[in-house]
Write an enzyme that holds these catalytic residues in place. Structure first.
Site, PDB file in Angstrom:
ATOM      1  N   GLU A   1      -5.730  -4.237  -4.342  1.00 56.79           N
ATOM      2  CA  GLU A   1      -6.355  -5.557  -4.403  1.00 56.79           C
ATOM      3  C   GLU A   1      -7.780  -5.491  -4.959  1.00 56.79           C
ATOM      4  O   GLU A   1      -8.575  -4.652  -4.569  1.00 56.79           O
ATOM      5  CB  GLU A   1      -6.378  -6.226  -3.009  1.00 56.79           C
ATOM      6  CG  GLU A   1      -6.886  -5.386  -1.873  1.00 56.79           C
ATOM      7  CD  GLU A   1      -5.799  -4.655  -1.144  1.00 56.79           C
ATOM      8  OE1 GLU A   1      -4.765  -4.350  -1.765  1.00 56.79           O
ATOM      9  OE2 GLU A   1      -5.953  -4.360   0.029  1.00 56.79           O
TER      10      GLU A   1
ATOM     11  N   ASN B   1       0.784  -1.251   0.000  1.00 57.60           N
ATOM     12  CA  ASN B   1       0.000   0.000   0.000  1.00 57.60           C
ATOM     13  C   ASN B   1       0.807   1.288   0.000  1.00 57.60           C
ATOM     14  O   ASN B   1       0.360   2.297   0.565  1.00 57.60           O
ATOM     15  CB  ASN B   1      -0.955   0.033   1.199  1.00 57.60           C
ATOM     16  CG  ASN B   1      -1.759  -1.209   1.350  1.00 57.60           C
ATOM     17  OD1 ASN B   1      -1.644  -1.936   2.338  1.00 57.60           O
ATOM     18  ND2 ASN B   1      -2.589  -1.498   0.355  1.00 57.60           N
TER      19      ASN B   1
HETATM   20  C1  LIG Z   1       0.247  -0.509  15.192  1.00 55.46           C
HETATM   21  N1  LIG Z   1       0.576  -1.841  15.567  1.00 55.46           N
HETATM   22  C2  LIG Z   1      -0.141  -2.925  15.208  1.00 55.46           C
HETATM   23  N2  LIG Z   1       0.183  -4.105  15.778  1.00 55.46           N
HETATM   24  C3  LIG Z   1      -0.494  -5.212  15.456  1.00 55.46           C
HETATM   25  N3  LIG Z   1      -1.507  -5.252  14.569  1.00 55.46           N
HETATM   26  C4  LIG Z   1      -1.857  -4.088  13.990  1.00 55.46           C
HETATM   27  C5  LIG Z   1      -1.198  -2.887  14.263  1.00 55.46           C
HETATM   28  N4  LIG Z   1      -1.747  -1.914  13.502  1.00 55.46           N
HETATM   29  C6  LIG Z   1      -2.736  -2.488  12.789  1.00 55.46           C
HETATM   30  N5  LIG Z   1      -2.799  -3.808  13.077  1.00 55.46           N
HETATM   31  C7  LIG Z   1      -3.688  -4.787  12.471  1.00 55.46           C
HETATM   32  O1  LIG Z   1      -3.279  -4.880  11.102  1.00 55.46           O
HETATM   33  C8  LIG Z   1      -4.405  -4.853  10.250  1.00 55.46           C
HETATM   34  C9  LIG Z   1      -4.492  -3.482   9.649  1.00 55.46           C
HETATM   35  C10 LIG Z   1      -4.318  -3.271   8.364  1.00 55.46           C
HETATM   36  C11 LIG Z   1      -4.385  -1.877   7.816  1.00 55.46           C
HETATM   37  N6  LIG Z   1      -4.512  -1.966   6.372  1.00 55.46           N
HETATM   38  C12 LIG Z   1      -5.152  -1.004   5.712  1.00 55.46           C
HETATM   39  O2  LIG Z   1      -5.613  -0.021   6.274  1.00 55.46           O
HETATM   40  C13 LIG Z   1      -5.361  -1.194   4.247  1.00 55.46           C
HETATM   41  C14 LIG Z   1      -6.300  -0.396   3.615  1.00 55.46           C
HETATM   42  C15 LIG Z   1      -6.548  -0.543   2.245  1.00 55.46           C
HETATM   43  C16 LIG Z   1      -7.530   0.311   1.586  1.00 55.46           C
HETATM   44  C17 LIG Z   1      -7.272   0.866   0.332  1.00 55.46           C
HETATM   45  C18 LIG Z   1      -8.216   1.701  -0.294  1.00 55.46           C
HETATM   46  C19 LIG Z   1      -9.434   1.962   0.332  1.00 55.46           C
HETATM   47  F1  LIG Z   1     -10.349   2.733  -0.266  1.00 55.46           F
HETATM   48  C20 LIG Z   1      -9.688   1.399   1.594  1.00 55.46           C
HETATM   49  C21 LIG Z   1      -8.756   0.593   2.212  1.00 55.46           C
HETATM   50  C22 LIG Z   1      -5.864  -1.521   1.504  1.00 55.46           C
HETATM   51  C23 LIG Z   1      -4.920  -2.318   2.154  1.00 55.46           C
HETATM   52  O3  LIG Z   1      -4.220  -3.277   1.485  1.00 55.46           O
HETATM   53  C24 LIG Z   1      -4.648  -2.162   3.513  1.00 55.46           C
HETATM   54  O4  LIG Z   1      -3.676  -2.964   4.087  1.00 55.46           O
HETATM   55  C25 LIG Z   1      -5.567  -5.143  11.162  1.00 55.46           C
HETATM   56  F2  LIG Z   1      -6.742  -4.654  10.670  1.00 55.46           F
HETATM   57  C26 LIG Z   1      -5.168  -4.407  12.424  1.00 55.46           C
HETATM   58  O5  LIG Z   1      -5.878  -4.895  13.547  1.00 55.46           O
HETATM   59 MG   LIG Z   2      -2.512  -3.918   2.577  1.00 54.96          MG
END
Ligand SMILES: CNc1ncnc2c1ncn2[C@@H]1O[C@H](/C=C/CNC(=O)c2cc(-c3ccc(F)cc3)cc(O)c2O)[C@H](F)[C@H]1O
Ligand SMILES: [Mg+2]
Length: 214
Positions: free
Chosen positions: A199, A170
């Site tokens: 994706e 991303n």
């Molecule tokens: C901060 N430390 C953390 N430690 C452990 N787990 C964590 C931590 N922080 C988050 N998590 C964990 O990691 C994950 C977070 C994933 C976040 N991913 C995205 O936001 C993300 C967003 C889009 C996206 C693109 C366009 C649109 F219009 C809408 C969305 C596309 C992508 O491929 C993504 O990966 C999980 F949810 C959270 O609990």
């Molecule tokens: Mg991602």
């Protein structure tokens, strides 16, 4: 109460995939996300870039930041030789619960260690928890504003060695500007952008591969 999207994704795996067959789990999730409900898995197009980097690195120690439903966890773990471990960190218990079942359905539970908790708390404990000295490979796909602080923490904890590979999802969409600026301008990294698409869409996105130079 209504099921959650991760729970519906898990149900699609249980209904469509073959137990013990990682590729069928990957295909079932991609089909669900393309035809039923979009979900933020790295997906099939960026996933094949992820596969090629994992195969090139052949990591003996690997770390994933942000398990979510375990899609990229399965993609990475299915390529690891026996005896190697993928440690994946997830701080949302509901996501972790779904991911455990997806990983187990793929038959990869012996190659994966899913640790529930925040990367900021867990990274400094990697050595004492797993006896890990350094990571050969890190896949970064958690909150986008945490990419940079967490690789700086990996550096501080001396968990990277000359040649360690970071692969970040991303970097265009949603985007990780501070992270990109750092890895592309720091003398401690050699960085390369792999252009792809968000994706299951036609929107541009990509992966940034960065080699730690020590
Ligand atoms: C901060 N430390 C953390 N430690 C452990 N787990 C964590 C931590 N922080 C988050 N998590 C964990 O990691 C994950 C977070 C994933 C976040 N991913 C995205 O936001 C993300 C967003 C889009 C996206 C693109 C366009 C649109 F219009 C809408 C969305 C596309 C992508 O491929 C993504 O990966 C999980 F949810 C959270 O609990
Ligand atoms: Mg991602």
């Amino acid at each position: 109460t209504r099921s959650t999207r991760p729970q519906r994704l898990l149900r699609a795996v249980q209904q469509k995939a073959i137990k013990g067959d990682p590729q069928s789990v990957i295909s079932a999730i991609d089909y669900f996300c393309r035809h039923s409900e979009w979900a933020m898995n790295v997906g099939d197009e960026k996933g094949s870039i992820l596969d090629s980097v994992v195969c090139e690195v052949c990591p003996t120690t690997a770390l994933e930041l942000g398990t979510y439903c375990g899609y990229s966890t399965v993609r990475i773990a299915r390529l690891l030789p026996p005896g190697t471990k993928l440690i994946t960190l997830e701080f949302n218990p509901a996501f972790a619960a779904v991911a455990r079942q997806v990983i187990e359905y793929a038959g990869l539970q012996n190659k994966v260690c899913l640790v529930e908790g925040a990367s900021g708390d867990l990274i400094p404990k990697m050595c004492q928890m797993f006896g890990i000295k350094t990571f050969d490979f890190v896949f970064i796909d958690h909150w986008k504003d945490r990419y940079l602080p967490d690789i700086k923490l990996l550096e501080e904890c001396q968990l990277l060695r000359k040649g360690s590979i970071l692969l970040a999802d991303n970097v265009i969409c949603p985007g990780t500007p501070e992270y990109l600026e750092y890895v592309r301008n720091s003398p401690h990294y050699e960085s390369k952008y792999f252009k792809s698409h968000l994706e299951y869409t036609k929107v541009e996105d990509g992966l940034e591969k960065s080699v730690f130079l020590g």
